[in-house]
Enzyme design. Sequence first.
Site, short mmCIF file in Angstrom:
data_model
loop_
_atom_site.label_atom_id
_atom_site.label_comp_id
_atom_site.label_asym_id
_atom_site.label_seq_id
_atom_site.Cartn_x
_atom_site.Cartn_y
_atom_site.Cartn_z
CG HIS A 87 3.17 -3.98 9.26
ND1 HIS A 87 2.88 -5.25 8.81
CD2 HIS A 87 3.12 -3.17 8.17
CE1 HIS A 87 2.67 -5.21 7.50
NE2 HIS A 87 2.80 -3.96 7.10
CD GLN A 92 2.66 -9.16 5.67
OE1 GLN A 92 1.45 -8.95 5.75
NE2 GLN A 92 3.28 -9.36 4.53
CB SER A 115 3.46 -4.53 3.78
OG SER A 115 2.26 -4.48 4.51
CG LEU A 116 -1.09 -5.84 -0.37
CD1 LEU A 116 -2.17 -6.77 0.13
CD2 LEU A 116 -1.69 -4.61 -1.01
NE ARG A 119 -2.24 -8.31 5.17
CZ ARG A 119 -1.55 -7.21 4.93
NH1 ARG A 119 -2.05 -6.30 4.10
NH2 ARG A 119 -0.37 -7.01 5.49
CD GLN A 139 -2.98 -0.85 2.35
OE1 GLN A 139 -3.00 -1.74 3.19
NE2 GLN A 139 -3.75 0.22 2.44
#
Length: 334
Positions: A221, A270, A113-114, A138, A32
Amino acid sequence: MVNKNPQKYANIRIFLNRAKRMTKLAFIFPGQGSQSVGMMSDWGEHQSIVDNTFAEASEVLGYDLQNICQQGPAEKLNQTEITQPAMLAAGVASYRVWSHMALPAAAMHSGHSLGEYSALVCANSIAFADAIQLVSARGRLMQAAVAEGEGAMAAIIGLDDDAVVQACAEVGEGIVSAVNFNSPGQVVIAGNKASVEQAMDNAKAAGAKRALPLPVSVPSHCALMQSAADELYQKLLDVSINMPDPAVIHNQNAAQAGSVEEIRALLKLQLFQPVLWVDCVNSMQQAGAETLIEFGPGKVLSGLARRIDRNLAAHPVFDQDSLTKAQQTLMENE
């Protein structure tokens, strides 16, 4: 000896060259923050591959994802539960164009991340449709975990990792922690809004060049995402996952998972533990990677790679022009 089949041997040479280059090549996928209205619309003759990828995602989601990416408004695209499938589809679409052109494959993948979900899809670990459902959920779970306006994230520039961690530790109340170790001198913090603001002040007092609030509503996170991670894990248990091929370097341990069960556990972790992106890039380099190809909108990860190690080459691929440039650079370096 007369070579009776020169084309055969030419093909073998091409294969050997590509196989050699694979060990020096890694594919990376952004998360993102790289999205923008109008993205993924300049692919020329390959646009149909991109369109078909977004059509697959839209069928799973029940709404026209590509239309939101093209028409906006930005506020809608930036909603976490829409941003996440949009970025996943963009990364996978870019990779599919690359694969369609029979360009070299990589020895390893990783995603920020994503982007880790994009890396797993393109490494044949999770089916694209399943991943779209997962990241959409998510996003919803993350948004539901913290009321809008109560969480925050900020980028701390020009301070070493330990000093940023200390700036967070010195906050007396609430939750705030270092969550993205993106490059030397660039660390993102997240937590309760007031606690993040206090940590920003602490970081500036410790000598940070800048402390910049990020335009997000979800503090990714950090410990505030624990409940979302627990619920996400239940959904991960229902999804078929294979061991990646090629290998995927995960955010939490900067290493490969040893089993499908560990992949699920790492994807859960994560969500509420830090992204060790510097370590991920260093792991890929130690495994032989010399060139990184970034699949998806923007070129954030390519920029970070150069800050992590100037010896690394990094090329973003997000439209026809960037694809051509990356392809030409690889050919020139053969």
